[in-house]
Design a protein around this motif. Structure first.
Motif, PDB file in Angstrom:
ATOM      1  N   VAL A 110      25.225 -20.370  45.791  1.00 29.84           N
ATOM      2  CA  VAL A 110      25.698 -19.495  44.711  1.00 29.84           C
ATOM      3  C   VAL A 110      24.543 -18.627  44.213  1.00 29.84           C
ATOM      4  N   PRO A 111      24.673 -17.313  44.277  1.00 27.98           N
ATOM      5  CA  PRO A 111      23.625 -16.458  43.713  1.00 27.98           C
ATOM      6  C   PRO A 111      23.559 -16.615  42.196  1.00 27.98           C
ATOM      7  N   ILE A 112      22.366 -16.533  41.655  1.00 32.40           N
ATOM      8  CA  ILE A 112      22.194 -16.539  40.203  1.00 32.40           C
ATOM      9  C   ILE A 112      22.243 -15.088  39.729  1.00 32.40           C
ATOM     10  N   ASP A 113      23.247 -14.780  38.921  1.00 28.83           N
ATOM     11  CA  ASP A 113      23.452 -13.405  38.480  1.00 28.83           C
ATOM     12  C   ASP A 113      22.390 -12.947  37.491  1.00 28.83           C
ATOM     13  N   ARG A 114      21.910 -13.881  36.683  1.00 31.09           N
ATOM     14  CA  ARG A 114      20.937 -13.512  35.659  1.00 31.09           C
ATOM     15  C   ARG A 114      19.894 -14.603  35.537  1.00 31.09           C
ATOM     16  N   THR A 115      18.634 -14.244  35.723  1.00 33.90           N
ATOM     17  CA  THR A 115      17.542 -15.185  35.505  1.00 33.90           C
ATOM     18  C   THR A 115      16.962 -14.942  34.120  1.00 33.90           C
ATOM     19  N   VAL A 116      16.571 -16.027  33.456  1.00 33.38           N
ATOM     20  CA  VAL A 116      16.114 -15.927  32.067  1.00 33.38           C
ATOM     21  C   VAL A 116      14.810 -16.684  31.878  1.00 33.38           C
ATOM     22  N   GLY A 117      14.152 -16.379  30.766  1.00 29.36           N
ATOM     23  CA  GLY A 117      12.915 -17.058  30.388  1.00 29.36           C
ATOM     24  C   GLY A 117      12.794 -17.116  28.890  1.00 29.36           C
ATOM     25  N   ASP A 118      11.627 -17.537  28.424  1.00 27.66           N
ATOM     26  CA  ASP A 118      11.371 -17.728  26.999  1.00 27.66           C
ATOM     27  C   ASP A 118      11.790 -16.529  26.162  1.00 27.66           C
ATOM     28  N   SER A 141      12.964 -25.258  34.210  1.00 25.53           N
ATOM     29  CA  SER A 141      13.878 -25.883  33.267  1.00 25.53           C
ATOM     30  C   SER A 141      13.980 -25.055  31.986  1.00 25.53           C
ATOM     31  N   ILE A 142      15.195 -24.988  31.444  1.00 26.85           N
ATOM     32  CA  ILE A 142      15.398 -24.258  30.200  1.00 26.85           C
ATOM     33  C   ILE A 142      16.201 -25.100  29.218  1.00 26.85           C
ATOM     34  N   CYS A 143      15.954 -24.853  27.932  1.00 24.75           N
ATOM     35  CA  CYS A 143      16.777 -25.373  26.845  1.00 24.75           C
ATOM     36  C   CYS A 143      17.482 -24.189  26.194  1.00 24.75           C
ATOM     37  N   LEU A 144      18.584 -24.465  25.535  1.00 23.17           N
ATOM     38  CA  LEU A 144      19.341 -23.435  24.830  1.00 23.17           C
ATOM     39  C   LEU A 144      19.469 -23.834  23.369  1.00 23.17           C
ATOM     40  N   LEU A 145      19.110 -22.922  22.470  1.00 23.32           N
ATOM     41  CA  LEU A 145      19.145 -23.190  21.035  1.00 23.32           C
ATOM     42  C   LEU A 145      20.215 -22.342  20.368  1.00 23.32           C
ATOM     43  N   TYR A 146      21.148 -23.020  19.701  1.00 18.32           N
ATOM     44  CA  TYR A 146      22.110 -22.324  18.839  1.00 18.32           C
ATOM     45  C   TYR A 146      21.726 -22.631  17.401  1.00 18.32           C
ATOM     46  N   ASP A 147      21.265 -21.604  16.691  1.00 18.38           N
ATOM     47  CA  ASP A 147      20.856 -21.770  15.297  1.00 18.38           C
ATOM     48  C   ASP A 147      22.058 -21.448  14.421  1.00 18.38           C
ATOM     49  N   ASP A 148      22.815 -22.464  14.111  1.00 20.06           N
ATOM     50  CA  ASP A 148      24.074 -22.305  13.392  1.00 20.06           C
ATOM     51  C   ASP A 148      23.824 -21.674  12.020  1.00 20.06           C
ATOM     52  N   PRO A 149      24.375 -20.492  11.760  1.00 21.62           N
ATOM     53  CA  PRO A 149      24.139 -19.863  10.454  1.00 21.62           C
ATOM     54  C   PRO A 149      24.759 -20.634   9.297  1.00 21.62           C
ATOM     55  N   ALA A 150      25.682 -21.540   9.611  1.00 28.77           N
ATOM     56  CA  ALA A 150      26.348 -22.305   8.564  1.00 28.77           C
ATOM     57  C   ALA A 150      25.902 -23.766   8.528  1.00 28.77           C
ATOM     58  N   GLY A 151      24.839 -24.099   9.272  1.00 26.32           N
ATOM     59  CA  GLY A 151      24.409 -25.499   9.331  1.00 26.32           C
ATOM     60  C   GLY A 151      23.058 -25.636   9.988  1.00 26.32           C
ATOM     61  N   HIS A 152      22.857 -26.752  10.689  1.00 24.72           N
ATOM     62  CA  HIS A 152      21.563 -27.035  11.312  1.00 24.72           C
ATOM     63  C   HIS A 152      21.539 -26.532  12.749  1.00 24.72           C
ATOM     64  N   PRO A 153      20.369 -26.445  13.362  1.00 28.15           N
ATOM     65  CA  PRO A 153      20.286 -25.994  14.757  1.00 28.15           C
ATOM     66  C   PRO A 153      20.858 -27.030  15.733  1.00 28.15           C
ATOM     67  N   LEU A 179       4.856 -31.019  30.444  1.00 27.06           N
ATOM     68  CA  LEU A 179       6.162 -31.228  29.827  1.00 27.06           C
ATOM     69  C   LEU A 179       6.026 -31.674  28.384  1.00 27.06           C
ATOM     70  N   ILE A 180       5.206 -32.677  28.120  1.00 25.40           N
ATOM     71  CA  ILE A 180       5.132 -33.167  26.741  1.00 25.40           C
ATOM     72  C   ILE A 180       4.439 -32.145  25.834  1.00 25.40           C
ATOM     73  N   ASP A 181       3.488 -31.387  26.373  1.00 22.94           N
ATOM     74  CA  ASP A 181       2.868 -30.322  25.577  1.00 22.94           C
ATOM     75  C   ASP A 181       3.904 -29.278  25.172  1.00 22.94           C
ATOM     76  N   GLU A 182       4.734 -28.864  26.122  1.00 25.57           N
ATOM     77  CA  GLU A 182       5.704 -27.810  25.829  1.00 25.57           C
ATOM     78  C   GLU A 182       6.833 -28.332  24.939  1.00 25.57           C
ATOM     79  N   VAL A 183       7.249 -29.570  25.138  1.00 26.86           N
ATOM     80  CA  VAL A 183       8.253 -30.153  24.255  1.00 26.86           C
ATOM     81  C   VAL A 183       7.720 -30.219  22.820  1.00 26.86           C
ATOM     82  N   GLU A 184       6.453 -30.606  22.689  1.00 30.42           N
ATOM     83  CA  GLU A 184       5.869 -30.734  21.353  1.00 30.42           C
ATOM     84  C   GLU A 184       5.689 -29.371  20.687  1.00 30.42           C
ATOM     85  N   THR A 185       5.166 -28.401  21.427  1.00 30.86           N
ATOM     86  CA  THR A 185       4.844 -27.112  20.811  1.00 30.86           C
ATOM     87  C   THR A 185       6.053 -26.187  20.689  1.00 30.86           C
ATOM     88  N   LYS A 186       6.986 -26.241  21.645  1.00 37.28           N
ATOM     89  CA  LYS A 186       8.112 -25.303  21.634  1.00 37.28           C
ATOM     90  C   LYS A 186       9.367 -25.851  20.971  1.00 37.28           C
TER      91      LYS A 186
END
Length: 222
Positions: A110-118, A141-153, A179-186
């Motif tokens: 499967v082709p990746i239609d969109r590549t993403v980064g930080d 590896s990527i994480c996705l953050l939804y910062d809920d405007p009506a609550g917590h992230p 990994l642990i450096d990036e988890v801690e800082t990001k």
């Protein structure tokens, strides 16, 4: 019933209703107990799937055959076994971290239609997810953050962060340190304690519950 994040493979999904976004957590297979997350924009009806891990038929039923986007959190085989079938049926746009995109295509066809980064964003209707790149478990590896405007992230961490520790680095000390450096800082650095996170396997947790153990994880080396 209140959302807990406790699901069993091929069992019932657990659903969390936010003001603008519905999060449905579903575990797909007994062998790996992968979690898939269907995100529904309550304003527009658009849907996004985090990790088409397995069980294409069940995932199609979950999304009622309609899916605008599939995000693959990383290149490991257990997180994209249903990707080809879901893309064929729904025509969903595929998204992945740039360093892992070629490997995902090689493994799935499967082709990746969109590549993403930080700092990139991925939309599901009127809701916006911010991409946080966390290398170490895999390069892209990527994480996705939804910062809920009506609550917590709300944070979807793939296999980078779990209750009780970071993801596996398979004996590679350099990868563990990265990994642990990036988890801690990001993640732990900028995000508040009430950030609820949703991992690629098993139960959920909050950053506040895990924060006191960071030094312990670093000292044990996994």
């Amino acid at each position: 019933m209140a959302y807990t994040g406790d699901v069993t493979p091929r069992g019932l999904a657990d659903v969390r209703e936010l003001e603008h976004l519905t999060i449905t957590k579903y575990a797909v297979d007994p062998e790996m107990a992968n979690n898939c997350y269907l995100l529904l924009c309550r304003d527009t009806g658009e849907q996004l799937l985090v990790d088409a891990a397995d069980g294409a038929e069940s995932l199609i039923q979950l999304c009622d055959g309609t899916l605008e986007t599939i995000v693959t959190t990383h290149q490991h085989w257990d997180h994209h076994r249903a990707l080809a079938e879901l893309v064929e049926i729904t025509g969903a746009t595929t998204v992945a971290g740039a360093p892992d995109a070629d490997a995902i295509t090689e493994q799935t066809g499967v082709p990746i239609d969109r590549t993403v980064g930080d700092g990139d964003t991925v939309s599901v209707g009127s809701c916006e997810l911010r991409v946080i790149s966390i290398a170490g478990h895999t390069p892209g590896s990527i994480c996705l953050l939804y910062d809920d405007p009506a609550g917590h992230p709300h944070l979807f961490t793939g296999d980078s962060l779990f209750p009780g520790g970071v993801g596996a680095t398979f004996g590679n000390d350099e990868a563990f340190r990265q990994l642990i450096d990036e988890v801690e800082t990001k993640l732990f650095g900028p995000l508040p304690d009430d950030t609820w996170f949703y991992p690629g396997h098993g139960g959920d947790s909050t950053l506040g519950a895990e924060r006191p153990h960071l030094a312990e994880w670093r000292a044990r080396g996994w």
